[in-house]
Design a protein around this motif. Structure first.
Motif, PDB file in Angstrom:
ATOM      1  N   THR A  30      62.500 101.261   0.213  1.00 38.52           N
ATOM      2  CA  THR A  30      63.072 101.893   1.548  1.00 38.52           C
ATOM      3  C   THR A  30      62.783 103.405   1.505  1.00 38.52           C
ATOM      4  OG1 THR A  30      64.687 102.059   3.252  1.00 38.52           O
ATOM      5  CG2 THR A  30      65.288 102.743   0.877  1.00 38.52           C
ATOM      6  N   TRP A  34      62.712 105.680   7.532  1.00 42.42           N
ATOM      7  CA  TRP A  34      62.974 104.356   7.904  1.00 42.42           C
ATOM      8  C   TRP A  34      64.342 104.328   8.278  1.00 42.42           C
ATOM      9  CZ3 TRP A  34      65.999 100.181   8.091  1.00 42.42           C
ATOM     10  CH2 TRP A  34      65.702  99.064   8.634  1.00 42.42           C
ATOM     11  N   ARG A  38      66.103 103.989  12.040  1.00 44.18           N
ATOM     12  CA  ARG A  38      66.789 102.828  12.474  1.00 44.18           C
ATOM     13  C   ARG A  38      68.268 102.749  12.409  1.00 44.18           C
ATOM     14  NH1 ARG A  38      62.949  98.334  12.869  1.00 44.18           N
ATOM     15  NH2 ARG A  38      61.077  99.295  12.641  1.00 44.18           N
ATOM     16  N   THR A  39      68.788 103.970  11.697  1.00 44.29           N
ATOM     17  CA  THR A  39      70.128 103.707  11.824  1.00 44.29           C
ATOM     18  C   THR A  39      70.924 105.263  11.924  1.00 44.29           C
ATOM     19  OG1 THR A  39      70.458 104.497   9.356  1.00 44.29           O
ATOM     20  CG2 THR A  39      70.149 102.085  10.042  1.00 44.29           C
ATOM     21  N   CYS A 114      85.096  95.639  11.130  1.00 40.05           N
ATOM     22  CA  CYS A 114      85.141  97.011  11.855  1.00 40.05           C
ATOM     23  C   CYS A 114      86.083  97.303  12.941  1.00 40.05           C
ATOM     24  CB  CYS A 114      83.706  97.381  12.122  1.00 40.05           C
ATOM     25  SG  CYS A 114      82.429  97.011  10.736  1.00 40.05           S
ATOM     26  N   ARG A 153      67.930  95.745   0.720  1.00 39.87           N
ATOM     27  CA  ARG A 153      67.652  96.824   1.412  1.00 39.87           C
ATOM     28  C   ARG A 153      68.261  96.590   2.535  1.00 39.87           C
ATOM     29  NH1 ARG A 153      61.273  97.223   2.768  1.00 39.87           N
ATOM     30  NH2 ARG A 153      60.816  95.109   3.830  1.00 39.87           N
ATOM     31  N   GLN A 217      74.406  89.653   6.281  1.00 39.62           N
ATOM     32  CA  GLN A 217      74.317  90.125   7.533  1.00 39.62           C
ATOM     33  C   GLN A 217      72.792  89.847   8.332  1.00 39.62           C
ATOM     34  OE1 GLN A 217      75.631  93.796   9.878  1.00 39.62           O
ATOM     35  NE2 GLN A 217      73.986  94.567   8.999  1.00 39.62           N
ATOM     36  N   GLY A 219      70.814  91.183  10.561  1.00 41.81           N
ATOM     37  CA  GLY A 219      70.984  92.369  11.250  1.00 41.81           C
ATOM     38  C   GLY A 219      70.608  92.611  12.775  1.00 41.81           C
ATOM     39  N   GLN A 220      69.346  91.952  13.210  1.00 46.55           N
ATOM     40  CA  GLN A 220      68.970  92.054  14.393  1.00 46.55           C
ATOM     41  C   GLN A 220      69.886  91.337  15.344  1.00 46.55           C
ATOM     42  OE1 GLN A 220      64.970  90.844  15.304  1.00 46.55           O
ATOM     43  NE2 GLN A 220      64.085  92.188  14.195  1.00 46.55           N
ATOM     44  N   VAL A 222      73.196  90.631  14.647  1.00 47.46           N
ATOM     45  CA  VAL A 222      74.474  91.536  14.900  1.00 47.46           C
ATOM     46  C   VAL A 222      74.109  92.752  15.902  1.00 47.46           C
ATOM     47  CG1 VAL A 222      76.177  92.635  13.821  1.00 47.46           C
ATOM     48  CG2 VAL A 222      75.182  90.688  12.807  1.00 47.46           C
ATOM     49  N   HIS A 254      82.861 103.575  16.899  1.00 47.39           N
ATOM     50  CA  HIS A 254      82.303 102.936  15.371  1.00 47.39           C
ATOM     51  C   HIS A 254      81.199 103.068  15.378  1.00 47.39           C
ATOM     52  CE1 HIS A 254      82.148 100.349  11.910  1.00 47.39           C
ATOM     53  NE2 HIS A 254      81.308  99.735  12.629  1.00 47.39           N
ATOM     54  N   ALA A 256      78.218 102.467  13.167  1.00 53.67           N
ATOM     55  CA  ALA A 256      77.430 101.328  12.638  1.00 53.67           C
ATOM     56  C   ALA A 256      76.165 101.582  12.578  1.00 53.67           C
ATOM     57  CB  ALA A 256      77.761  99.782  13.254  1.00 53.67           C
ATOM     58  N   ASN A 257      75.655 102.149  13.758  1.00 58.82           N
ATOM     59  CA  ASN A 257      73.986 102.494  13.896  1.00 58.82           C
ATOM     60  C   ASN A 257      74.028 103.409  15.257  1.00 58.82           C
ATOM     61  OD1 ASN A 257      71.255 102.343  14.839  1.00 58.82           O
ATOM     62  ND2 ASN A 257      71.220 100.402  13.702  1.00 58.82           N
ATOM     63  N   ARG A 259      71.778 103.952  17.153  1.00 54.80           N
ATOM     64  CA  ARG A 259      71.111 103.165  18.277  1.00 54.80           C
ATOM     65  C   ARG A 259      72.296 102.587  19.117  1.00 54.80           C
ATOM     66  NH1 ARG A 259      66.745  99.738  16.970  1.00 54.80           N
ATOM     67  NH2 ARG A 259      67.677  99.535  14.770  1.00 54.80           N
ATOM     68  N   ILE A 260      73.276 102.058  18.505  1.00 54.88           N
ATOM     69  CA  ILE A 260      74.287 101.328  18.990  1.00 54.88           C
ATOM     70  C   ILE A 260      75.472 102.221  19.630  1.00 54.88           C
ATOM     71  CG2 ILE A 260      76.369  99.746  18.931  1.00 54.88           C
ATOM     72  CD1 ILE A 260      74.761  98.567  16.373  1.00 54.88           C
ATOM     73  N   ASN A 284      78.374 103.488   7.589  1.00 51.10           N
ATOM     74  CA  ASN A 284      79.393 102.774   8.115  1.00 51.10           C
ATOM     75  C   ASN A 284      80.435 102.579   7.051  1.00 51.10           C
ATOM     76  OD1 ASN A 284      80.807 100.729   9.483  1.00 51.10           O
ATOM     77  ND2 ASN A 284      79.137  99.254   9.743  1.00 51.10           N
TER      78      ASN A 284
END
Ligand code: UT7
Length: 327
Positions: A30, A34, A38-39, A114, A153, A217, A219-220, A222, A254, A256-257, A259-260, A284
């Motif tokens: 990684t 990236w 992404r996060t 969470c 990863r 998980q 990922g996509q 969730v 929360h 988590a990301n 983007r969220i 997270n």
């Protein structure tokens, strides 16, 4: 006026060790670019050694008792939200209470991934509102590093360790916890869970060698569910309480990301300056994200500020709480 529960103090604890994106990129394939794009995560904290969730909970609660000048013997209930308790049983809340001299109380754990801190806060608020209890501590935190595979990863870049705690007391004015919308959908289980270590797949040589005690998980999948539900519930609680974007002083989401978080903020029509974001520092921390944010932004909150908490997690579980800050 209906008796409300209010947060009268908040404290948090994060471990010292910082696991950076650079160090992670020496462990798995990684890179910082990236992970950041992404996060939004730059680094996270890791609790080293044979210390469990109760260690972090004890630090957070001792700090909370000290700063609020509260006698531990006056606490009547402690609820601990975690998915990484010290043991399957007894409850980590029992251990934290013992460590902190909380002797005249009962304590237990809540597991809602969470969203656990939010569920626990709502439960505690109802108990204060009932008139039966006057001092409740809600702890939220996780040692996620204890259930993460540092060869995967797709999960090891996201999670970190940390914990926070709040003191809840009856409110004598209009501030406090006003409303909540909490939801769950157990059909989400297979997309985000810890396959082994429970009653379906107890620990065995096979579960350990195949890494089934670690977080699994998709990922996509969730991500899509999280974006929709966290954003919708944030907008729903505003509508239910006739709040416009101007009325809302803070969104505490929360972490988590990033983007969220951005999607939720946009759906609620809020300016970036009204959102608490520290995901770049801690990743997270599951049950820790909300109380850690509350503690970090405590000095910026003003009495009467309209604040919305929103979370999403495994289960699936999600929801939002609307409160007026009390000090
Ligand atoms: O709090 C509990 C709830 N959990 C969440 O809210 C997490 C929700 N999910 C997510 O945040 C995101 O889905 C992740 C951060 C987990 C993944 O981001 P993504 O944008 O959904 O990536 P992806 O899974 O679609 O993977 C895209 C590509 C793939 O490569 P190919 O197939 O396109 O060649 C992955 O193999 O990125 C690859 N990839 C990575 N590359 C570098 C996956 N992980 C990594 C990585 N470093 N760490």
């Amino acid at each position: 006026m209906q008796r409300r529960a209010k947060i009268t103090s908040v404290h948090s604890y994060v471990p010292e060790y910082i696991l950076t994106n650079e160090e992670l990129s020496t462990m798995v394939d990684t890179n910082d670019e990236w992970i950041m794009s992404r996060t939004g995560i730059k680094e996270r904290r890791i609790l080293k050694g044979n210390l469990g969730m109760s260690y972090m909970g004890t630090q957070a609660v001792n700090g909370l008792l000290e700063k609020s000048n509260t006698n531990p013997e006056d606490i009547e209930l402690l609820i601990c939200a975690t998915v990484t308790g010290d043991y399957n049983f007894p409850a980590t809340g029992n251990i934290i209470s013992d460590n902190c001299g909380i002797k005249n109380a009962f304590s237990y754990d809540i597991n809602a991934a969470c969203s656990g801190f939010m569920y626990a806060l709502d439960t505690a608020a109802s108990m204060i509102q009932s008139g039966r209890y006057k001092k409740i501590i809600v702890v939220g935190g996780d040692k996620m590093s204890s259930i993460i595979n540092y060869k995967d990863r797709t999960t090891c870049i996201i999670f970190g360790d940390g914990c926070g705690a709040v003191l809840l007391e009856p409110s004598d004015d209009e501030t406090g916890i006003i409303d909540s919308i909490l939801r769950s959908d157990g059909a989400g289980c297979k997309h985000l869970y810890q396959p082994a270590g429970g009653s379906v797949l107890p620990a065995s040589i096979e579960t350990v060698t195949t890494g089934k005690h670690n977080v699994y998980q998709e990922g996509q999948y969730v991500f899509k569910f999280a974006v929709t539900n966290m954003a919708n519930v944030g907008a729903e609680i505003m509508e239910k309480n006739n709040l416009t974007a101007d009325d809302v002083d803070w969104l505490v989401p929360h972490q988590a990301n990033k983007r969220i978080i951005d999607a939720t903020r946009e759906r609620m029509g809020l300016d970036e300056s009204k959102v608490t974001v520290n995901i770049h520092k801690y990743g997270n921390t599951t049950n820790g994200t909300l109380p850690i944010c509350l503690h970090e932004w405590e000095s910026k909150f003003k009495k009467g500020d309209d604040i919305i908490l929103a979370a999403f997690g495994g289960g699936f579980t999600w929801g939002a709480i609307y409160l007026k800050w009390s000090y």
